[in-house]
Design an enzyme around this catalytic site. Structure first.
Site, PDB file in Angstrom:
ATOM      1  N   LYS A   1      53.380  60.686 -29.103  1.00  0.00           N
ATOM      2  CA  LYS A   1      54.153  61.917 -29.266  1.00  0.00           C
ATOM      3  C   LYS A   1      54.995  61.821 -30.533  1.00  0.00           C
ATOM      4  O   LYS A   1      55.381  60.725 -30.953  1.00  0.00           O
ATOM      5  CB  LYS A   1      55.012  62.212 -28.033  1.00  0.00           C
ATOM      6  CG  LYS A   1      55.877  61.079 -27.537  1.00  0.00           C
ATOM      7  CD  LYS A   1      56.555  61.412 -26.199  1.00  0.00           C
ATOM      8  CE  LYS A   1      57.424  60.267 -25.721  1.00  0.00           C
ATOM      9  NZ  LYS A   1      58.072  60.478 -24.441  1.00  0.00           N
TER      10      LYS A   1
ATOM     11  N   SER B   1      54.121  57.382 -20.729  1.00  0.00           N
ATOM     12  CA  SER B   1      55.183  57.436 -19.732  1.00  0.00           C
ATOM     13  C   SER B   1      54.760  56.846 -18.388  1.00  0.00           C
ATOM     14  O   SER B   1      54.422  55.676 -18.312  1.00  0.00           O
ATOM     15  CB  SER B   1      55.671  58.869 -19.576  1.00  0.00           C
ATOM     16  OG  SER B   1      56.827  58.889 -18.804  1.00  0.00           O
ATOM     17  N   HIS B   2      54.718  57.693 -17.358  1.00  0.00           N
ATOM     18  CA  HIS B   2      54.454  57.182 -16.009  1.00  0.00           C
ATOM     19  C   HIS B   2      52.976  56.931 -15.751  1.00  0.00           C
ATOM     20  O   HIS B   2      52.629  56.332 -14.740  1.00  0.00           O
ATOM     21  CB  HIS B   2      54.971  58.184 -14.978  1.00  0.00           C
ATOM     22  CG  HIS B   2      54.342  59.533 -15.118  1.00  0.00           C
ATOM     23  ND1 HIS B   2      54.746  60.432 -16.080  1.00  0.00           N
ATOM     24  CD2 HIS B   2      53.326  60.128 -14.457  1.00  0.00           C
ATOM     25  CE1 HIS B   2      54.011  61.530 -15.984  1.00  0.00           C
ATOM     26  NE2 HIS B   2      53.143  61.375 -15.009  1.00  0.00           N
TER      27      HIS B   2
ATOM     28  N   GLU C   1      65.522  67.644 -14.961  1.00  0.00           N
ATOM     29  CA  GLU C   1      64.299  68.099 -14.320  1.00  0.00           C
ATOM     30  C   GLU C   1      64.193  67.465 -12.940  1.00  0.00           C
ATOM     31  O   GLU C   1      64.817  66.431 -12.666  1.00  0.00           O
ATOM     32  CB  GLU C   1      63.079  67.667 -15.140  1.00  0.00           C
ATOM     33  CG  GLU C   1      62.987  68.339 -16.489  1.00  0.00           C
ATOM     34  CD  GLU C   1      61.636  68.090 -17.131  1.00  0.00           C
ATOM     35  OE1 GLU C   1      60.818  69.014 -17.145  1.00  0.00           O
ATOM     36  OE2 GLU C   1      61.400  66.971 -17.611  1.00  0.00           O
ATOM     37  N   GLU C   2      63.332  68.068 -12.108  1.00  0.00           N
ATOM     38  CA  GLU C   2      63.182  67.541 -10.747  1.00  0.00           C
ATOM     39  C   GLU C   2      62.419  66.215 -10.731  1.00  0.00           C
ATOM     40  O   GLU C   2      62.405  65.527  -9.739  1.00  0.00           O
ATOM     41  CB  GLU C   2      62.504  68.553  -9.835  1.00  0.00           C
ATOM     42  CG  GLU C   2      61.200  69.133 -10.318  1.00  0.00           C
ATOM     43  CD  GLU C   2      60.153  68.139 -10.648  1.00  0.00           C
ATOM     44  OE1 GLU C   2      59.853  67.309  -9.768  1.00  0.00           O
ATOM     45  OE2 GLU C   2      59.627  68.169 -11.767  1.00  0.00           O
ATOM     46  N   SER C   3      61.782  65.874 -11.840  1.00  0.00           N
ATOM     47  CA  SER C   3      60.976  64.657 -11.895  1.00  0.00           C
ATOM     48  C   SER C   3      61.820  63.449 -12.293  1.00  0.00           C
ATOM     49  O   SER C   3      61.308  62.505 -12.868  1.00  0.00           O
ATOM     50  CB  SER C   3      59.837  64.855 -12.878  1.00  0.00           C
ATOM     51  OG  SER C   3      60.359  65.288 -14.126  1.00  0.00           O
TER      52      SER C   3
ATOM     53  N   ASP D   1      62.650  57.218 -20.006  1.00  0.00           N
ATOM     54  CA  ASP D   1      63.388  58.477 -20.103  1.00  0.00           C
ATOM     55  C   ASP D   1      63.682  59.085 -18.731  1.00  0.00           C
ATOM     56  O   ASP D   1      64.302  60.134 -18.642  1.00  0.00           O
ATOM     57  CB  ASP D   1      62.691  59.480 -21.038  1.00  0.00           C
ATOM     58  CG  ASP D   1      61.268  59.789 -20.648  1.00  0.00           C
ATOM     59  OD1 ASP D   1      60.810  59.263 -19.619  1.00  0.00           O
ATOM     60  OD2 ASP D   1      60.604  60.548 -21.377  1.00  0.00           O
ATOM     61  N   ARG D   2      63.228  58.424 -17.656  1.00  0.00           N
ATOM     62  CA  ARG D   2      63.564  58.956 -16.326  1.00  0.00           C
ATOM     63  C   ARG D   2      64.240  57.881 -15.490  1.00  0.00           C
ATOM     64  O   ARG D   2      64.228  56.705 -15.837  1.00  0.00           O
ATOM     65  CB  ARG D   2      62.290  59.418 -15.620  1.00  0.00           C
ATOM     66  CG  ARG D   2      61.583  60.491 -16.390  1.00  0.00           C
ATOM     67  CD  ARG D   2      60.687  61.237 -15.474  1.00  0.00           C
ATOM     68  NE  ARG D   2      59.321  61.282 -15.944  1.00  0.00           N
ATOM     69  CZ  ARG D   2      58.311  61.649 -15.173  1.00  0.00           C
ATOM     70  NH1 ARG D   2      58.507  61.948 -13.911  1.00  0.00           N
ATOM     71  NH2 ARG D   2      57.093  61.703 -15.667  1.00  0.00           N
TER      72      ARG D   2
ATOM     73  N   ARG E   1      47.942  62.744 -24.382  1.00  0.00           N
ATOM     74  CA  ARG E   1      47.696  61.664 -23.414  1.00  0.00           C
ATOM     75  C   ARG E   1      46.243  61.629 -23.038  1.00  0.00           C
ATOM     76  O   ARG E   1      45.676  62.644 -22.620  1.00  0.00           O
ATOM     77  CB  ARG E   1      48.513  61.875 -22.150  1.00  0.00           C
ATOM     78  CG  ARG E   1      49.873  61.361 -22.333  1.00  0.00           C
ATOM     79  CD  ARG E   1      50.645  61.351 -21.052  1.00  0.00           C
ATOM     80  NE  ARG E   1      52.041  61.368 -21.453  1.00  0.00           N
ATOM     81  CZ  ARG E   1      53.049  61.472 -20.637  1.00  0.00           C
ATOM     82  NH1 ARG E   1      52.830  61.559 -19.351  1.00  0.00           N
ATOM     83  NH2 ARG E   1      54.272  61.473 -21.085  1.00  0.00           N
TER      84      ARG E   1
ATOM     85  N   ASP F   1      58.445  54.783 -20.078  1.00  0.00           N
ATOM     86  CA  ASP F   1      59.063  54.812 -21.409  1.00  0.00           C
ATOM     87  C   ASP F   1      60.582  54.973 -21.353  1.00  0.00           C
ATOM     88  O   ASP F   1      61.216  55.205 -22.385  1.00  0.00           O
ATOM     89  CB  ASP F   1      58.436  55.920 -22.271  1.00  0.00           C
ATOM     90  CG  ASP F   1      58.622  57.305 -21.661  1.00  0.00           C
ATOM     91  OD1 ASP F   1      58.693  57.405 -20.426  1.00  0.00           O
ATOM     92  OD2 ASP F   1      58.691  58.285 -22.418  1.00  0.00           O
TER      93      ASP F   1
ATOM     94  N   ASP G   1      61.194  54.921 -15.581  1.00  0.00           N
ATOM     95  CA  ASP G   1      59.739  55.084 -15.721  1.00  0.00           C
ATOM     96  C   ASP G   1      59.215  54.289 -16.917  1.00  0.00           C
ATOM     97  O   ASP G   1      59.952  53.529 -17.543  1.00  0.00           O
ATOM     98  CB  ASP G   1      59.386  56.574 -15.838  1.00  0.00           C
ATOM     99  CG  ASP G   1      59.786  57.150 -17.180  1.00  0.00           C
ATOM    100  OD1 ASP G   1      60.743  56.643 -17.784  1.00  0.00           O
ATOM    101  OD2 ASP G   1      59.130  58.110 -17.635  1.00  0.00           O
TER     102      ASP G   1
ATOM    103  N   LYS H   1      65.262  62.976 -22.676  1.00  0.00           N
ATOM    104  CA  LYS H   1      65.882  62.565 -21.430  1.00  0.00           C
ATOM    105  C   LYS H   1      66.103  61.057 -21.483  1.00  0.00           C
ATOM    106  O   LYS H   1      65.476  60.364 -22.267  1.00  0.00           O
ATOM    107  CB  LYS H   1      65.056  62.992 -20.220  1.00  0.00           C
ATOM    108  CG  LYS H   1      63.584  62.678 -20.247  1.00  0.00           C
ATOM    109  CD  LYS H   1      62.900  63.378 -19.077  1.00  0.00           C
ATOM    110  CE  LYS H   1      61.449  62.990 -18.939  1.00  0.00           C
ATOM    111  NZ  LYS H   1      60.539  63.790 -19.740  1.00  0.00           N
TER     112      LYS H   1
HETATM  113  C1  VG1 Z   1      55.789  65.499 -15.712  1.00  0.00           C
HETATM  114  C2  VG1 Z   1      57.064  65.992 -15.063  1.00  0.00           C
HETATM  115  C3  VG1 Z   1      57.919  66.725 -16.093  1.00  0.00           C
HETATM  116  C4  VG1 Z   1      58.167  65.792 -17.286  1.00  0.00           C
HETATM  117  C5  VG1 Z   1      56.842  65.305 -17.832  1.00  0.00           C
HETATM  118  C6  VG1 Z   1      57.004  64.321 -18.963  1.00  0.00           C
HETATM  119  O1  VG1 Z   1      55.061  66.615 -16.208  1.00  0.00           O
HETATM  120  O2  VG1 Z   1      56.779  66.848 -13.992  1.00  0.00           O
HETATM  121  O3  VG1 Z   1      59.120  67.106 -15.488  1.00  0.00           O
HETATM  122  O4  VG1 Z   1      58.868  66.457 -18.301  1.00  0.00           O
HETATM  123  O5  VG1 Z   1      56.094  64.652 -16.808  1.00  0.00           O
HETATM  124  O6  VG1 Z   1      57.809  63.273 -18.579  1.00  0.00           O
HETATM  125  P1  VG1 Z   1      53.837  67.278 -15.452  1.00  0.00           P
HETATM  126  O7  VG1 Z   1      53.307  68.291 -16.425  1.00  0.00           O
HETATM  127  O8  VG1 Z   1      52.895  66.163 -15.116  1.00  0.00           O
HETATM  128  O9  VG1 Z   1      54.413  67.879 -14.209  1.00  0.00           O
HETATM  129  V1  VG1 Z   1      57.544  61.776 -19.210  1.00  0.00           V
HETATM  130  O10 VG1 Z   1      58.607  60.810 -18.486  1.00  0.00           O
HETATM  131  O11 VG1 Z   1      55.970  61.613 -19.062  1.00  0.00           O
HETATM  132  O12 VG1 Z   1      57.830  61.886 -20.892  1.00  0.00           O
HETATM  133 CO    CO Z   2      58.792  59.162 -19.330  1.00  0.00          CO
END
Ligand code: VG1
Ligand code: CO
Length: 542
Positions: free
Chosen positions: A126, A113-114, A363-365, A281-282, A22, A279, A277, A376
């Site tokens: 990825k 992603s986000h 995950e908590e996210s 997956d959340r 990224r 992409d 989010d 996910k």
């Molecule tokens: C964040 C989240 C993690 C998740 C990752 C990718 O990572 O905390 O739980 O797996 O994003 O998700 P980090 O290293 O910023 O805490 V996604 O939806 O970007 O594929």
């Molecule tokens: Co994502």
């Protein structure tokens, strides 16, 4: 069509983080930057000639342009078939599903992603394996290594492909197949959940809103929720994937999905609210004036999974990332099933999913998933909730409060300090690490510290090790966990995860941020965050 060898210079910063590479769009736009990385992926793989590659992304700025380059490099590297989502669109779970369904060699997913999109935002890439799973750490390490010495890549002279036209065309020995981005995924979801039951729920007046945050899931949600399941017309909001996400930050949490949260707390709020989010997956789940924490959501999916035929007789165990509050552990204990605690990042779940050690993970996210695919999956989780509601006739709030009554409530909160100076954040953590042993046995803000340490992980299937995955501080009935984010493209983001368990039945319905506040004070005291970074308050609280 002519295949050409293009000389190139390596870049030294192509290191994969929590999920892929990224960087800022401006970095990806440097000459040969994307091309180098794509060729480095192929240089790290063997035996793909004549095989299938799935390609798609979240629709953000640079998505279509990057796909055109990848097509040319993949043809020059002799892939036999490229399956590409229409207009370059594939959510991460839809790409993962296509890889498995079409027996592809692997897939390339373009997403950050986000992270914000647009010309000044981020871009990401990825690689997913034949299992539709994120590339494991040893593969991403090889890719990064190869990227440091690359001196040429292969491409071909050919016109850009029209990504909007579904169908097949041949280039040399490669077939390019543009597919509907949604069909296969939607059909798959129909085999997992009871669509009839969910349709009846909506027919009986159940109301919902879904916020796609102008990111990839809009078309998926329209098709699945509105068209197939009969959810209220236009319940899908911010439904068109936009190159800059319309300025939104497509991360479903209480801070960034504020528009949805406000609607779910308004007097005319619907029964159910959800978001995904960038992409797809959340996800986030809200009830009428009610928020479900991701840890509780995983616990509730686990509690009810055996009511869904797809999972009946297939409950093996559940994994959660270590920072995720441990609500699910109590459900599993009651069901006599094992729990695994992994480092952050979906790739750590893959080996457990593939070897049937676990059925669900999260995950908590706000990411959850199951063995239905190795990524996910946001829409899947939302459908799971709708299916549980349809089966039980209970509201989001009732389902969650029942969980708390039965197992106790694990109050939790994730608080992120975004945009810290990297050096300052590192200094703070270095000092914290040195001090960790000295906290044991001390009383801080009314809590006794029982244990401290650095989280180290050994994969129970592959034996691979992941070192230094975060710091933990155990206090009576509570825990603080800290780690640096691995998805940012500039500066540092410190994530602090709080949890505290409560079993007293009269104490279960407090506001979680207020309940956690004394723990936040502990963190401030032990980290001296203000002194090191000048920041006293987090930028995201959820
Ligand atoms: C964040 C989240 C993690 C998740 C990752 C990718 O990572 O905390 O739980 O797996 O994003 O998700 P980090 O290293 O910023 O805490 V996604 O939806 O970007 O594929
Ligand atoms: Co994502």
């Amino acid at each position: 069509m002519e295949i050409c060898t293009i000389k190139t210079q390596p870049y030294t910063d192509q290191v994969c983080g929590t999920s892929g590479l990224r960087k800022k769009v401006s970095v990806f736009k440097q000459p040969n930057y994307l091309e180098n990385f794509v060729q480095s992926i192929f240089n790290s793989l063997t035996g793909f000639e004549g095989q299938t590659l799935v390609i798609g992304g979240d629709g953000r700025y640079f998505n279509a342009q990057a796909i055109q380059s990848i097509i040319k490099i993949a043809i020059a590297n002799q892939f036999g078939r490229l399956i590409i989502g229409q207009n370059g669109i594939l959510s991460t779970p839809a790409a993962s599903h296509l890889i498995v369904k079409r027996k592809a060699f692997g897939g390339i997913i373009l997403s950050a992603s986000h992270n914000p999109g647009g010309p000044n935002g981020d871009f990401g890439i990825k690689y997913d394996t034949a299992q539709g799973a994120p590339a494991p750490q040893n593969l991403t390490d090889i890719i990064s290594e190869k990227s440091k010495t690359i001196d040429h890549y292969w491409s071909c002279n050919m016109p850009d492909i029209d990504l909007s036209k579904i169908g097949e065309q041949s280039f040399g020995t490669t077939i390019i197949e543009i597919v509907d981005s949604i069909d296969d995924y939607a059909q798959y979801m129909e085999t997992i959940f009871d669509f009839d039951a969910i349709r009846s729920l909506f027919q009986n007046g159940f109301t919902m809103i879904y916020d796609a945050m102008n990111a990839v899931t809009g078309p998926y949600a329209k098709r699945i929720f509105e068209e197939m399941l009969g959810a209220p017309k236009n319940c899908v909001q911010n439904a068109n994937p936009l190159p800059d996400f319309g300025g939104l930050h497509p991360e479903p949490n209480l801070t960034y999905a504020k528009e949805l949260v406000d609607k779910m707390y308004a007097p005319d709020a619907p029964d159910f609210g959800a978001a995904s989010d960038g992409d797809g997956d959340r996800y986030m789940i809200l009830g009428n004036r009610f928020f479900v924490s991701p840890a509780d959501s995983l616990a509730i999916l686990t509690e009810y999974a055996d009511k869904i035929p797809f999972y009946q007789g297939k409950m093996y165990g559940v994994a959660r990332s270590m920072p995720t509050a441990n609500a699910v552990d109590y459900v599993l204990k009651a069901k006599n099933l094992p729990v695994y605690a992994t480092p952050t990042g979906w790739k750590f779940f893959s080996s457990l999913l593939e070897t049937q050690k676990i059925t669900l993970c999260g995950e908590e996210s706000f990411g959850s998933g199951s063995f239905h695919l190795c990524e996910k999956d946001g829409i899947w989780a939302i459908l799971f909730w709708l299916n549980i509601i349809a089966l039980t006739g209970k509201s989001v709030q009732t389902l969650t409060e029942e969980l708390w009554k039965k197992y106790g409530r694990v109050y939790n909160s994730t608080q992120s300090y975004e945009g810290l100076d990297s050096e300052q954040a590192k200094n703070m953590l270095d000092v914290l690490e040195q001090n960790l042993p000295s906290f044991i046995g001390k009383e801080i803000n009314g809590f006794i510290v029982t244990e401290t340490g650095i989280f180290e992980y050994t994969d129970p299937v592959t034996g691979e090790q992941a070192h230094r995955q975060g710091y933990y501080i155990l206090l009576d009935n509570a825990r603080i966990f800290m780690r640096l984010s691995g998805t940012g493209s500039s500066g540092a983001t410190l994530r602090v995860y709080y949890m505290k368990r409560e079993t007293n039945s009269t104490e279960l319905t407090h506001d979680s941020l207020t309940y956690i506040e004394p723990l936040v004070e502990v963190f401030k005291q032990i980290s001296n965050i203000y002194m090191f970074t000048g920041r006293a308050e987090p930028s995201v609280r959820t």
